[in-house]
Design a protein around this motif. Structure first.
Motif, PDB file in Angstrom:
ATOM      1  N   PHE A  64       4.728  -7.140  -1.775  1.00 15.21           N
ATOM      2  CA  PHE A  64       5.447  -8.425  -1.586  1.00 15.21           C
ATOM      3  C   PHE A  64       6.592  -8.436  -2.485  1.00 15.21           C
ATOM      4  CE2 PHE A  64       1.062  -8.932  -0.708  1.00 15.21           C
ATOM      5  CZ  PHE A  64       1.047  -9.354   0.590  1.00 15.21           C
ATOM      6  N   LEU A  65       7.919  -8.627  -2.162  1.00 17.55           N
ATOM      7  CA  LEU A  65       8.979  -8.583  -2.657  1.00 17.55           C
ATOM      8  C   LEU A  65       9.773 -10.098  -2.509  1.00 17.55           C
ATOM      9  CD1 LEU A  65       9.840  -5.954  -3.947  1.00 17.55           C
ATOM     10  CD2 LEU A  65       8.725  -5.415  -1.735  1.00 17.55           C
ATOM     11  N   PHE A  66      10.327 -10.594  -3.692  1.00 22.99           N
ATOM     12  CA  PHE A  66      10.805 -11.807  -3.951  1.00 22.99           C
ATOM     13  C   PHE A  66      12.197 -11.702  -4.614  1.00 22.99           C
ATOM     14  CE2 PHE A  66       6.195 -12.211  -3.373  1.00 22.99           C
ATOM     15  CZ  PHE A  66       5.971 -13.370  -2.594  1.00 22.99           C
ATOM     16  N   PHE A  67      13.102 -12.381  -4.133  1.00 22.53           N
ATOM     17  CA  PHE A  67      14.213 -12.707  -5.068  1.00 22.53           C
ATOM     18  C   PHE A  67      14.567 -14.184  -5.545  1.00 22.53           C
ATOM     19  CE2 PHE A  67      15.162  -8.710  -2.290  1.00 22.53           C
ATOM     20  CZ  PHE A  67      14.681  -7.920  -3.025  1.00 22.53           C
ATOM     21  N   ASN A  68      14.763 -14.307  -6.795  1.00 21.36           N
ATOM     22  CA  ASN A  68      15.040 -15.513  -6.930  1.00 21.36           C
ATOM     23  C   ASN A  68      13.740 -16.574  -6.434  1.00 21.36           C
ATOM     24  OD1 ASN A  68      17.170 -15.039  -8.432  1.00 21.36           O
ATOM     25  ND2 ASN A  68      18.593 -16.181  -6.996  1.00 21.36           N
ATOM     26  N   GLY A  69      12.430 -16.019  -6.565  1.00 21.34           N
ATOM     27  CA  GLY A  69      11.367 -16.705  -6.441  1.00 21.34           C
ATOM     28  C   GLY A  69      11.107 -16.896  -4.766  1.00 21.34           C
ATOM     29  N   LYS A  70      11.948 -16.480  -3.833  1.00 24.55           N
ATOM     30  CA  LYS A  70      12.071 -16.528  -2.630  1.00 24.55           C
ATOM     31  C   LYS A  70      11.542 -15.238  -1.845  1.00 24.55           C
ATOM     32  CE  LYS A  70      14.701 -17.851   1.495  1.00 24.55           C
ATOM     33  NZ  LYS A  70      16.009 -18.445   1.947  1.00 24.55           N
ATOM     34  N   TYR A  71      10.457 -15.352  -0.855  1.00 24.38           N
ATOM     35  CA  TYR A  71      10.071 -14.153  -0.223  1.00 24.38           C
ATOM     36  C   TYR A  71      11.268 -13.570   0.375  1.00 24.38           C
ATOM     37  CZ  TYR A  71       7.325 -11.613   3.362  1.00 24.38           C
ATOM     38  OH  TYR A  71       7.197 -10.560   4.102  1.00 24.38           O
ATOM     39  N   SER A  72      11.085 -12.087   0.443  1.00 25.49           N
ATOM     40  CA  SER A  72      12.164 -11.283   1.155  1.00 25.49           C
ATOM     41  C   SER A  72      11.505 -10.629   2.107  1.00 25.49           C
ATOM     42  CB  SER A  72      12.929 -10.465  -0.019  1.00 25.49           C
ATOM     43  OG  SER A  72      13.816  -9.421   1.079  1.00 25.49           O
ATOM     44  N   HIS A  73      10.388  -9.707   1.910  1.00 28.22           N
ATOM     45  CA  HIS A  73       9.946  -8.522   2.701  1.00 28.22           C
ATOM     46  C   HIS A  73       8.802  -8.150   1.979  1.00 28.22           C
ATOM     47  CE1 HIS A  73      12.638  -6.423   0.312  1.00 28.22           C
ATOM     48  NE2 HIS A  73      11.709  -5.162   0.640  1.00 28.22           N
ATOM     49  N   SER A  74       7.821  -7.446   2.816  1.00 25.94           N
ATOM     50  CA  SER A  74       6.447  -6.951   2.622  1.00 25.94           C
ATOM     51  C   SER A  74       6.276  -5.665   3.413  1.00 25.94           C
ATOM     52  CB  SER A  74       5.432  -7.720   2.841  1.00 25.94           C
ATOM     53  OG  SER A  74       5.486  -8.144   4.155  1.00 25.94           O
ATOM     54  N   LEU A  75       5.399  -4.911   2.821  1.00 30.11           N
ATOM     55  CA  LEU A  75       5.232  -3.391   3.660  1.00 30.11           C
ATOM     56  C   LEU A  75       3.741  -3.211   2.823  1.00 30.11           C
ATOM     57  CD1 LEU A  75       5.974  -1.148   0.912  1.00 30.11           C
ATOM     58  CD2 LEU A  75       7.759  -2.660   1.315  1.00 30.11           C
ATOM     59  N   LEU A  76       3.225  -1.984   3.644  1.00 29.38           N
ATOM     60  CA  LEU A  76       1.739  -1.528   3.268  1.00 29.38           C
ATOM     61  C   LEU A  76       1.927  -0.224   2.788  1.00 29.38           C
ATOM     62  CD1 LEU A  76      -1.209  -2.199   3.410  1.00 29.38           C
ATOM     63  CD2 LEU A  76      -1.301  -1.542   5.515  1.00 29.38           C
ATOM     64  N   LYS A  77       1.443   0.155   1.830  1.00 33.43           N
ATOM     65  CA  LYS A  77       1.376   1.681   1.337  1.00 33.43           C
ATOM     66  C   LYS A  77      -0.161   1.978   1.472  1.00 33.43           C
ATOM     67  CE  LYS A  77       2.997  -0.332  -2.441  1.00 33.43           C
ATOM     68  NZ  LYS A  77       3.335  -0.451  -3.921  1.00 33.43           N
ATOM     69  N   VAL A  78      -0.143   3.200   2.034  1.00 30.11           N
ATOM     70  CA  VAL A  78      -1.220   3.774   2.174  1.00 30.11           C
ATOM     71  C   VAL A  78      -1.488   5.242   1.658  1.00 30.11           C
ATOM     72  CG1 VAL A  78      -1.911   2.438   4.382  1.00 30.11           C
ATOM     73  CG2 VAL A  78      -0.680   4.691   4.560  1.00 30.11           C
ATOM     74  N   PRO A  79      -2.621   5.675   0.974  1.00 34.13           N
ATOM     75  CA  PRO A  79      -2.675   6.853   0.449  1.00 34.13           C
ATOM     76  C   PRO A  79      -2.995   7.837   1.622  1.00 34.13           C
ATOM     77  CG  PRO A  79      -4.596   5.733   0.079  1.00 34.13           C
ATOM     78  CD  PRO A  79      -3.852   4.680   0.902  1.00 34.13           C
ATOM     79  N   LYS A  80      -2.732   9.215   1.249  1.00 34.78           N
ATOM     80  CA  LYS A  80      -2.983  10.263   2.247  1.00 34.78           C
ATOM     81  C   LYS A  80      -4.730  10.359   2.176  1.00 34.78           C
ATOM     82  CE  LYS A  80      -3.253  14.305  -0.880  1.00 34.78           C
ATOM     83  NZ  LYS A  80      -2.478  15.444  -1.073  1.00 34.78           N
ATOM     84  N   SER A  81      -5.212  10.895   3.165  1.00 31.11           N
ATOM     85  CA  SER A  81      -6.728  10.989   3.506  1.00 31.11           C
ATOM     86  C   SER A  81      -7.428  11.722   2.384  1.00 31.11           C
ATOM     87  CB  SER A  81      -7.020  11.795   4.812  1.00 31.11           C
ATOM     88  OG  SER A  81      -8.565  12.060   5.009  1.00 31.11           O
ATOM     89  N   GLY A  82      -8.305  11.041   1.801  1.00 32.05           N
ATOM     90  CA  GLY A  82      -9.220  11.967   0.470  1.00 32.05           C
ATOM     91  C   GLY A  82      -8.669  11.397  -0.825  1.00 32.05           C
ATOM     92  N   ASP A  83      -7.459  10.831  -0.786  1.00 38.49           N
ATOM     93  CA  ASP A  83      -6.729  10.297  -1.993  1.00 38.49           C
ATOM     94  C   ASP A  83      -6.757   8.668  -2.203  1.00 38.49           C
ATOM     95  OD1 ASP A  83      -5.390  10.062  -4.476  1.00 38.49           O
ATOM     96  OD2 ASP A  83      -3.761  11.821  -3.677  1.00 38.49           O
TER      97      ASP A  83
END
Length: 290
Positions: free
Chosen positions: A189-208
């Motif tokens: 979750f990314l914030f600039f000056n304490g205000k929410y900007s955007h989010s994303l989901l990071k996923v590992p490769k299979s087996g990692d």
């Protein structure tokens, strides 16, 4: 106002960690907006810091490998009166993962964390019970990018015990239960000056378990559910409300966001993963320029 964007001596092991040159794209965006900014290597010999009115810590990704020098650099710039974003105090506090204890002590959810101090010789077998875990993950308190990260179970415990003792001769480490939820993905979750900007989901490769692109991880450009954004905001409000930039990294455990890291030093900001992220960054920076 002339602004230094603090970076590092380019090394493939760091630049290859992502597929997008965020620093160059951001600086070009800001220059096109009329912002007087320049990329500066934090430990560049004979750099003229007096020419700048403000500095933004952007990507000194090798600071953990030159920790004493980096802290000396912070002390020198502070003594010279150079304004820094984020603040000197926050950068120092966030540079060592012992900060997680303060967050936990304040009653906020984090991945359970215990600390192995430098020059100690703990019995790792005890931590399976302390953390009610079948598998442990051990990493340095000052680190980035899965450096010297070990996964320990009862099968490799005896093999890795002496390795951990060797590592502890150099620095302190933290030990956590290995969270199987990481295989489902890690939210940022990314914030600039304490205000929410955007989010994303990071996923590992299979087996990692490592979500970094360098290790084969993928980024899903998806907005987090509102309740998780609200939970991420609570960490910002209590521990990072005065920051120019901040990233909350966490896992969803039993339906709730649990903090992995509160990134206030040099987080990658995923500015190409949301249509308004670059503009959000610029508008937040304008408030500091004004």
């Amino acid at each position: 106002m002339k602004i230094a964007f603090i970076s590092y001596q380019i090394q493939e092991r760091y630049s290859a960690a992502t597929e997008y040159d965020e620093d160059t794209a951001l600086l070009n965006f800001l220059l096109n907006k009329g912002v007087d900014c320049k990329r500066m290597v934090w430990n560049e010999p004979d750099a003229d810091w007096q020419q700048f009115d403000m500095a933004v810590i952007k990507s000194p990704w090798d600071y953990h490998e030159n920790f004493t020098d980096f802290n000396n650099w912070l002390n020198n710039r502070e003594a010279e009166g150079l304004k820094l974003l984020n603040s000197y105090q926050l950068i120092r506090w966030n540079s060592d993962k012992h900060y997680l204890k303060k967050i936990s002590d304040a009653g906020f959810k984090i991945i359970p964390s215990l600390f192995l101090e430098k020059n100690t010789r703990p019995f790792l077998v005890d931590f399976f019970g302390f953390l009610a875990a079948q598998k442990l993950i051990i990493k340095p308190c000052v680190s980035a990018g899965a450096k010297n990260t070990l996964i320990i179970d009862r099968d490799n415990l005896n093999t890795l015990q002496e390795e951990v003792y060797r590592l502890l001769q150099a620095e302190s480490y933290m030990v956590q239960p290995f969270m199987e939820e990481v295989r489902e993905g890690e939210w940022s979750f990314l914030f600039f000056n304490g205000k929410y900007s955007h989010s994303l989901l990071k996923v590992p490769k299979s087996g990692d378990f490592r979500v970094q692109q360098f290790f084969g991880g993928n980024i899903l450009e998806t907005e987090a559910p509102a309740e998780h954004i609200k939970a991420a905001q609570s960490y910002i409000d209590h521990f990072a409300k005065d920051t120019f930039y901040a990233r909350v990294d966490g896992l969803i455990v039993n339906g709730e966001l649990v903090l992995m890291e509160l990134e206030l030093i040099e987080p990658y900001l995923y500015l190409n993963n949301h249509s308004k992220a670059m503009e959000n960054y610029y508008q937040a920076l304008l408030q500091h320029i004004k």
